[in-house]
Design an enzyme around this catalytic site. Structure first.
Site, mmCIF file in Angstrom:
data_model
loop_
_atom_site.group_PDB
_atom_site.id
_atom_site.type_symbol
_atom_site.label_atom_id
_atom_site.label_comp_id
_atom_site.label_asym_id
_atom_site.label_seq_id
_atom_site.Cartn_x
_atom_site.Cartn_y
_atom_site.Cartn_z
ATOM 1 N N TYR A 72 0.867 -1.174 0.000
ATOM 2 C CA TYR A 72 0.000 0.000 0.000
ATOM 3 C C TYR A 72 0.908 1.230 0.000
ATOM 4 O O TYR A 72 1.384 1.678 1.030
ATOM 5 C CB TYR A 72 -0.897 0.035 1.234
ATOM 6 N N PHE A 217 -12.901 -5.668 1.007
ATOM 7 C CA PHE A 217 -14.062 -5.025 0.380
ATOM 8 C C PHE A 217 -15.339 -5.349 1.169
ATOM 9 O O PHE A 217 -16.342 -5.803 0.604
ATOM 10 C CB PHE A 217 -14.225 -5.444 -1.079
ATOM 11 N N PRO A 218 -15.349 -5.130 2.485
ATOM 12 C CA PRO A 218 -16.548 -5.447 3.281
ATOM 13 C C PRO A 218 -17.752 -4.610 2.893
ATOM 14 O O PRO A 218 -18.894 -5.003 3.156
ATOM 15 C CB PRO A 218 -16.103 -5.155 4.716
ATOM 16 N N LEU A 219 -17.504 -3.457 2.250
ATOM 17 C CA LEU A 219 -18.595 -2.618 1.755
ATOM 18 C C LEU A 219 -18.664 -2.664 0.234
ATOM 19 O O LEU A 219 -19.195 -1.759 -0.406
ATOM 20 C CB LEU A 219 -18.420 -1.176 2.247
ATOM 21 N N GLY A 222 -17.571 0.264 -1.899
ATOM 22 C CA GLY A 222 -18.473 1.406 -1.944
ATOM 23 C C GLY A 222 -19.859 1.111 -2.449
ATOM 24 O O GLY A 222 -20.788 1.909 -2.255
ATOM 25 N N THR A 225 -22.791 1.335 -0.005
ATOM 26 C CA THR A 225 -23.145 2.626 0.592
ATOM 27 C C THR A 225 -23.887 3.508 -0.395
ATOM 28 O O THR A 225 -24.387 4.570 -0.016
ATOM 29 C CB THR A 225 -21.874 3.373 1.073
#
Length: 295
Positions: A72, A217-219, A222, A225
């Site tokens: 990262y 990538f728990p969401l 994006g 949301t």
């Protein structure tokens, strides 16, 4: 790790605790650092002081699991973790990853040779300013190197005291079972969220063996949301929550081994994510969410 006494903990949230490696407690809703770097996880993102502030805010708000990676940036996120949080609190668990080399924002090269893994781990130790990494995760299995050699390199580092636990990232259930036959594994990171349950078989293996599953990538990067997740609005309204909070709460309720580490560079978004800890989904909520995930 170096340590300082932790402050008085906040009230117990619904994320509870997970015993990493069967002995090291972490609160199940952690924080991921990928969003502190630039597009494609390349270079810095914005003002360094803002990134440091978000990391400190995460810990102040009760996070005890910080998930980062050497690529990262590369190196940027690990350096930020050390700048913000070193000396590390005694209850803070730092997880990082190695095994992938970056040469650009869209260039990823798997590097699983034992000598490369050792060099990557030692570089992470320097950037994180620690003598031992709590959880060192193999970012990808190298198909050109026998699994036994890759895990053997990590096991040697563990025996030398440079890492405490070994984790794996992005693998199948069969590969996980094979890895478990070779050495002790404490965690897995695969993509898993309300919209993507392709790794359900891996999750079951984790449950059987008591391994932490850190869904990336728990969401859904994006998607959970935004307007794509409008179907969550009814449940969200009943709980006075946002779509993202319901998606994270679903993970926390879905399995006791799931330990999501959503990332953000925004203090407001951080507070929103951590608000998922207080949501108590009902059996009816879970049934509806399971149906959405299966649709």
């Amino acid at each position: 790790m170096s340590s300082v006494p932790p402050p008085v903990p906040p009230p117990a949230p619904s994320d509870g605790a997970f015993l990493l490696g069967g002995e090291l407690p972490v609160r199940r809703l952690g924080y991921g650092t990928a969003q502190l770097t630039g597009p494609g996880y390349w270079g810095p993102r914005g003002d360094r002081r803002d990134a440091v502030a978000v990391l400190r805010a995460a810990v102040e708000q009760g996070v005890t699991l910080i998930d980062t990676a050497d690529n990262y940036g590369p190196g940027v996120a690990e350096e930020l973790v050390a700048e913000a949080l070193h000396p590390y609190r005694e209850d803070l668990v730092i997880a990082t990853k190695g095994g992938v080399v970056r040469t650009g924002d869209s260039s990823w090269h798997i590097a699983g040779r034992p000598e490369r893994l050792r060099a990557m781990c030692e570089a992470s130790l320097r950037r994180l300013r620690t003598d031992r990494i709590d959880l060192y995760q193999l970012h990808r299995l190298d198909p050109q190197v026998p699994m036994a050699e890759q895990l053997g390199a990590l096991d040697a580092l563990r025996q030398e005291g440079k890492i405490r636990y070994i984790g794996l990232d992005t693998l199948t259930a069969d590969q996980l079972e094979q890895a478990l036959s070779l050495t002790g594994i404490a965690s897995v990171q695969n993509r898993f969220n309300l919209l993507d349950r392709a790794s359900d078989a891996v999750l079951k293996v984790c449950e059987t063996h008591g391994l932490a599953f850190l869904p990336w990538f728990p969401l859904a990067n994006g998607a959970l949301t935004g307007e794509e997740a409008a179907s969550l609005d009814g449940i969200a309204e009943r709980h006075g929550a946002t779509r993202g909070q319901i998606a994270l709460a679903w993970l926390l309720h879905r399995s006791p081994v799931l330990c999501p580490t959503p990332g953000t560079g925004s203090p407001a978004h951080l507070a929103e994510n951590l608000g998922a800890r207080g949501i108590r989904l009902t059996t009816e909520d879970m049934s509806r969410l399971e149906a959405l995930a299966s649709a």
